[in-house]
Design an enzyme around this catalytic site. Structure first.
Site, PDB file in Angstrom:
ATOM      1  N   ARG A 285       0.665  -1.204  -0.041  1.00  0.00           N
ATOM      2  CA  ARG A 285       0.144   0.110   0.064  1.00  0.00           C
ATOM      3  C   ARG A 285       0.896   1.415  -0.313  1.00  0.00           C
ATOM      4  O   ARG A 285       0.424   2.266   0.694  1.00  0.00           O
ATOM      5  CB  ARG A 285      -1.149   0.088   1.274  1.00  0.00           C
ATOM      6  CG  ARG A 285      -2.339  -1.010   1.295  1.00  0.00           C
ATOM      7  CD  ARG A 285      -3.029  -0.536   0.045  1.00  0.00           C
ATOM      8  NE  ARG A 285      -4.081  -1.686  -0.185  1.00  0.00           N
ATOM      9  CZ  ARG A 285      -5.148  -1.685   0.672  1.00  0.00           C
ATOM     10  NH1 ARG A 285      -5.569  -0.840   1.612  1.00  0.00           N
ATOM     11  NH2 ARG A 285      -5.984  -2.617   0.460  1.00  0.00           N
TER      12      ARG A 285
ATOM     13  N   ARG B 235      -3.408   6.612   0.313  1.00  0.00           N
ATOM     14  CA  ARG B 235      -3.614   7.742   0.896  1.00  0.00           C
ATOM     15  C   ARG B 235      -2.777   8.479   1.983  1.00  0.00           C
ATOM     16  O   ARG B 235      -2.954   9.618   2.168  1.00  0.00           O
ATOM     17  CB  ARG B 235      -5.125   7.484   1.666  1.00  0.00           C
ATOM     18  CG  ARG B 235      -6.448   7.405   1.079  1.00  0.00           C
ATOM     19  CD  ARG B 235      -7.400   6.941   1.844  1.00  0.00           C
ATOM     20  NE  ARG B 235      -7.152   5.309   2.145  1.00  0.00           N
ATOM     21  CZ  ARG B 235      -8.127   4.758   2.792  1.00  0.00           C
ATOM     22  NH1 ARG B 235      -9.338   5.109   3.239  1.00  0.00           N
ATOM     23  NH2 ARG B 235      -7.938   3.347   2.821  1.00  0.00           N
TER      24      ARG B 235
ATOM     25  N   ARG C 207      -6.236  11.246  -7.093  1.00  0.00           N
ATOM     26  CA  ARG C 207      -7.836  10.484  -7.189  1.00  0.00           C
ATOM     27  C   ARG C 207      -8.768  11.575  -6.935  1.00  0.00           C
ATOM     28  O   ARG C 207      -9.959  10.825  -7.111  1.00  0.00           O
ATOM     29  CB  ARG C 207      -7.604   9.417  -5.696  1.00  0.00           C
ATOM     30  CG  ARG C 207      -6.911   8.251  -6.097  1.00  0.00           C
ATOM     31  CD  ARG C 207      -7.914   7.193  -6.779  1.00  0.00           C
ATOM     32  NE  ARG C 207      -9.149   7.462  -6.287  1.00  0.00           N
ATOM     33  CZ  ARG C 207      -9.820   6.978  -5.070  1.00  0.00           C
ATOM     34  NH1 ARG C 207      -9.203   6.071  -4.428  1.00  0.00           N
ATOM     35  NH2 ARG C 207     -11.138   7.226  -4.852  1.00  0.00           N
TER      36      ARG C 207
ATOM     37  N   ASP D 143      -6.353  -3.117  -7.585  1.00  0.00           N
ATOM     38  CA  ASP D 143      -7.065  -3.910  -6.315  1.00  0.00           C
ATOM     39  C   ASP D 143      -7.475  -5.449  -6.666  1.00  0.00           C
ATOM     40  O   ASP D 143      -7.663  -5.771  -7.841  1.00  0.00           O
ATOM     41  CB  ASP D 143      -8.364  -3.058  -5.995  1.00  0.00           C
ATOM     42  CG  ASP D 143      -8.898  -3.438  -4.540  1.00  0.00           C
ATOM     43  OD1 ASP D 143      -8.137  -2.970  -3.815  1.00  0.00           O
ATOM     44  OD2 ASP D 143      -9.501  -4.306  -4.268  1.00  0.00           O
TER      45      ASP D 143
ATOM     46  N   TYR E 299     -15.038 -11.991   0.335  1.00  0.00           N
ATOM     47  CA  TYR E 299     -15.871 -10.904  -0.079  1.00  0.00           C
ATOM     48  C   TYR E 299     -16.977 -11.134  -0.862  1.00  0.00           C
ATOM     49  O   TYR E 299     -17.942 -10.851  -0.601  1.00  0.00           O
ATOM     50  CB  TYR E 299     -14.956  -9.914  -1.062  1.00  0.00           C
ATOM     51  CG  TYR E 299     -13.924  -9.051  -0.175  1.00  0.00           C
ATOM     52  CD1 TYR E 299     -14.433  -8.100   0.740  1.00  0.00           C
ATOM     53  CD2 TYR E 299     -12.630  -9.279  -0.164  1.00  0.00           C
ATOM     54  CE1 TYR E 299     -13.411  -7.411   1.512  1.00  0.00           C
ATOM     55  CE2 TYR E 299     -11.471  -8.526   0.648  1.00  0.00           C
ATOM     56  CZ  TYR E 299     -11.824  -7.708   1.425  1.00  0.00           C
ATOM     57  OH  TYR E 299     -11.306  -6.811   2.203  1.00  0.00           O
TER      58      TYR E 299
HETATM   59  O1  CP3 Z   1       0.162   0.237  -3.137  1.00  0.00           O
HETATM   60  C1  CP3 Z   1      -0.391  -0.831  -3.495  1.00  0.00           C
HETATM   61  O2  CP3 Z   1       0.158  -1.766  -2.453  1.00  0.00           O
HETATM   62  C2  CP3 Z   1      -0.939  -1.174  -4.426  1.00  0.00           C
HETATM   63  C3  CP3 Z   1      -2.098  -1.179  -4.455  1.00  0.00           C
HETATM   64  C4  CP3 Z   1      -3.177  -2.063  -3.553  1.00  0.00           C
HETATM   65  C5  CP3 Z   1      -4.416  -1.498  -3.293  1.00  0.00           C
HETATM   66  N1  CP3 Z   1      -5.250  -2.715  -2.960  1.00  0.00           N
HETATM   67  C6  CP3 Z   1      -5.089  -0.333  -3.745  1.00  0.00           C
HETATM   68  C7  CP3 Z   1      -6.099   0.275  -2.742  1.00  0.00           C
HETATM   69  C8  CP3 Z   1      -3.187  -3.535  -3.298  1.00  0.00           C
HETATM   70  C9  CP3 Z   1      -1.932  -4.353  -3.588  1.00  0.00           C
HETATM   71  C10 CP3 Z   1      -4.521  -3.986  -2.948  1.00  0.00           C
HETATM   72  C11 CP3 Z   1      -4.753  -5.066  -2.537  1.00  0.00           C
HETATM   73  C12 CP3 Z   1      -6.002  -5.336  -1.702  1.00  0.00           C
HETATM   74  N2  CP3 Z   1      -7.244  -4.804  -1.825  1.00  0.00           N
HETATM   75  C13 CP3 Z   1      -6.004  -6.472  -0.644  1.00  0.00           C
HETATM   76  C14 CP3 Z   1      -4.841  -7.124   0.032  1.00  0.00           C
HETATM   77  C15 CP3 Z   1      -3.949  -6.415   0.805  1.00  0.00           C
HETATM   78  C16 CP3 Z   1      -4.268  -6.194   2.256  1.00  0.00           C
HETATM   79  O3  CP3 Z   1      -4.363  -4.786   2.291  1.00  0.00           O
HETATM   80  O4  CP3 Z   1      -4.473  -7.041   2.633  1.00  0.00           O
HETATM   81  C17 CP3 Z   1      -7.305  -6.258  -0.091  1.00  0.00           C
HETATM   82  C18 CP3 Z   1      -7.731  -7.229   0.951  1.00  0.00           C
HETATM   83  C19 CP3 Z   1      -8.205  -5.136  -0.769  1.00  0.00           C
HETATM   84  C20 CP3 Z   1      -9.561  -5.028  -0.614  1.00  0.00           C
HETATM   85  C21 CP3 Z   1      -9.547  -3.469  -0.408  1.00  0.00           C
HETATM   86  N3  CP3 Z   1      -9.620  -2.481  -1.098  1.00  0.00           N
HETATM   87  C22 CP3 Z   1      -9.753  -3.043   1.190  1.00  0.00           C
HETATM   88  C23 CP3 Z   1      -9.733  -3.705   2.193  1.00  0.00           C
HETATM   89  C24 CP3 Z   1      -9.656  -1.647   0.803  1.00  0.00           C
HETATM   90  C25 CP3 Z   1      -9.438  -0.662   1.836  1.00  0.00           C
HETATM   91  C26 CP3 Z   1     -10.866   0.046   2.258  1.00  0.00           C
HETATM   92  C27 CP3 Z   1     -10.477   1.750   2.855  1.00  0.00           C
HETATM   93  O5  CP3 Z   1     -10.755   2.479   2.276  1.00  0.00           O
HETATM   94  O6  CP3 Z   1      -9.872   1.547   3.881  1.00  0.00           O
HETATM   95  C28 CP3 Z   1      -9.640  -1.246  -0.691  1.00  0.00           C
HETATM   96  C29 CP3 Z   1      -9.540   0.045  -1.251  1.00  0.00           C
HETATM   97  C30 CP3 Z   1      -8.125   0.475  -1.728  1.00  0.00           C
HETATM   98  N4  CP3 Z   1      -7.362  -0.372  -2.452  1.00  0.00           N
HETATM   99  C31 CP3 Z   1      -7.583   1.602  -1.544  1.00  0.00           C
HETATM  100  C32 CP3 Z   1      -6.442   1.485  -2.218  1.00  0.00           C
HETATM  101  C33 CP3 Z   1      -5.145   2.591  -2.371  1.00  0.00           C
HETATM  102  C34 CP3 Z   1      -8.040   2.850  -0.627  1.00  0.00           C
HETATM  103  C35 CP3 Z   1      -9.060   3.445  -1.780  1.00  0.00           C
HETATM  104  C36 CP3 Z   1      -9.095   4.958  -1.163  1.00  0.00           C
HETATM  105  O7  CP3 Z   1      -7.881   5.590  -1.876  1.00  0.00           O
HETATM  106  O8  CP3 Z   1     -10.069   5.290  -0.800  1.00  0.00           O
END
Ligand code: CP3
Length: 354
Positions: free
Chosen positions: A37, A41, A50, A86, A164
């Site tokens: 990540r 943010r 974004r 994602d 999910y």
């Molecule tokens: O920088 C990186 O690591 C690359 C991008 C990345 C994202 N999601 C972007 C993202 C990666 C590798 C993921 C994987 C992902 N997505 C996982 C596995 C990794 C982990 O964290 O365990 C999971 C479980 C998801 C599902 C998911 N998508 C979640 C739980 C969330 C967070 C919700 C929140 O807002 O807190 C997302 C959204 C997400 N994916 C964001 C990002 C940058 C946040 C979106 C935003 O900016 O609002």
């Protein structure tokens, strides 16, 4: 199949990078560090890029996804980019009704609970190259800009995706998914096989388009016993990784709370095991028989602690990582959104200076 002739690994641009050397079990390439990540943010430039664009729309805009991928590489000097996307992107691309709600995570319009529900997923058809075009285009743009810095592709493991799909959204203990696993094992197996092929196809497309490594995220596997993991999940994870097995690219397998599962997660066919912050790397390496490169495992909580505490912790992580044949420094889970990005830059400089 071999990788395309213009692939960064084939042309040697990334083959000798610190990241690829460490993932291959060598210690001669220097210390590599990146953060799960790292794009997100915690970066003001991410929030600006974004603004006004929904998460999944940003993932499917090649120019924007590429720019967001590059932001943390430019800012922190990390040793790899992780493709901005994602785990639910391939679900969206085949036509599953999924959104990512801010601050919540993936939400599924119609949860998948029965044999008919799984049949409806199959009716959506395969994840074709045409549907994947925004992803492969973004990867190509990004690797062209990264030069000798490797890009890591990734996908969600079948269990985490199923968690999910069955729950309909984020859940604490994934109870509905685990109930389905026991109560309707044939439906479960069918769902995981479908998820393995969709997510494996997504991963393969990224690798062929130019990523120099591939990480499978089974973030929620830690809610499973070893017996349940081996019986009801591992075959599907092996199937997902099977989609890239003929490509000469290193694979990383990561989950949280997986201290009991580390060897099983390696044995589905991963080259490297990602370790969360709940188990020290020397102990993780011992559980892996001392023959598997590891990635991890700075506790994200320490990122907000006074620098001397964080520095001592990072040094300890690096020292314990020496027990493994290769070590890529990372966090034990993703960067918390409130993290001061300057702290991340300072951790990178510390690790590079050791
Ligand atoms: O920088 C990186 O690591 C690359 C991008 C990345 C994202 N999601 C972007 C993202 C990666 C590798 C993921 C994987 C992902 N997505 C996982 C596995 C990794 C982990 O964290 O365990 C999971 C479980 C998801 C599902 C998911 N998508 C979640 C739980 C969330 C967070 C919700 C929140 O807002 O807190 C997302 C959204 C997400 N994916 C964001 C990002 C940058 C946040 C979106 C935003 O900016 O609002």
């Amino acid at each position: 199949m071999t990788l395309p002739q213009d692939h960064p690994l084939v042309r040697g641009r990334t083959a000798d990078s610190a990241l690829v050397r460490a993932y291959s079990g060598h210690r001669d390439g220097g210390r590599a560090i990146w953060f799960m990540r790292q794009a997100g943010r915690s970066l003001p430039e991410y929030r600006a890029a974004r603004a006004g664009t929904a998460m999944l729309d940003a993932c499917l805009d090649p120019g924007l996804a590429s720019e967001i991928t590059l932001q943390p590489v430019r800012r922190h000097g990390v040793d790899a980019g992780i493709f901005f996307s994602d785990i639910v992107v391939p679900l969206r691309l085949v036509g599953v009704d999924v959104e990512i709600e801010p601050g919540v995570g993936p939400v599924i319009g119609t949860p998948v609970r029965t044999a008919d529900d799984v049949a409806r997923l199959r009716d959506l058809g395969p994840l074709t190259a045409e549907r994947l075009a925004p992803v492969t285009e973004a990867v190509a743009l990004t690797v062209a800009a990264l030069g000798s810095t490797p890009l890591i592709g990734f996908a969600g493991a079948p269990f985490t995706l199923a968690a999910y799909l069955v729950e309909g959204g984020p859940s604490r203990d994934h109870l509905a998914a685990r109930t389905l696993m026991h109560a309707q094992p044939e439906v479960w197996a069918d769902l995981l096989t479908w998820a393995a092929d969709v997510t494996g196809t997504f991963l393969r497309a990224q690798v062929v388009a130019g990523t120099s490594a591939a990480q499978l995220f089974d973030s929620w596997a830690g809610s499973l016993s070893l017996a349940d993991y081996e019986r009801s999940v591992a075959p599907a994870s092996a199937r997902a990784l099977g989609h890239v097995r003929d490509l000469d690219v290193r694979t990383v397998h990561f989950g949280t709370g997986t201290g009991e599962l580390l060897a099983a997660m390696r044995d589905v066919g991963a080259d490297v095991v990602g370790v969360d912050h709940r188990i020290p790397l020397d102990e993780a390496s011992r559980r892996l028989g001392g023959r598997t490169p590891v990635q991890g495992n700075i506790d994200p909580a320490l990122l907000a602690a006074p620098w001397p505490l964080l520095e001592a912790h990072v040094r300890d992580v690096v020292r314990r990582g020496e027990a493994a044949p290769g070590h890529v420094v990372n966090l034990g889970h993703g960067v918390p959104p409130a993290t001061d990005p300057d702290v991340l830059t300072r951790v990178v400089a510390l690790v590079h200076g050791l």
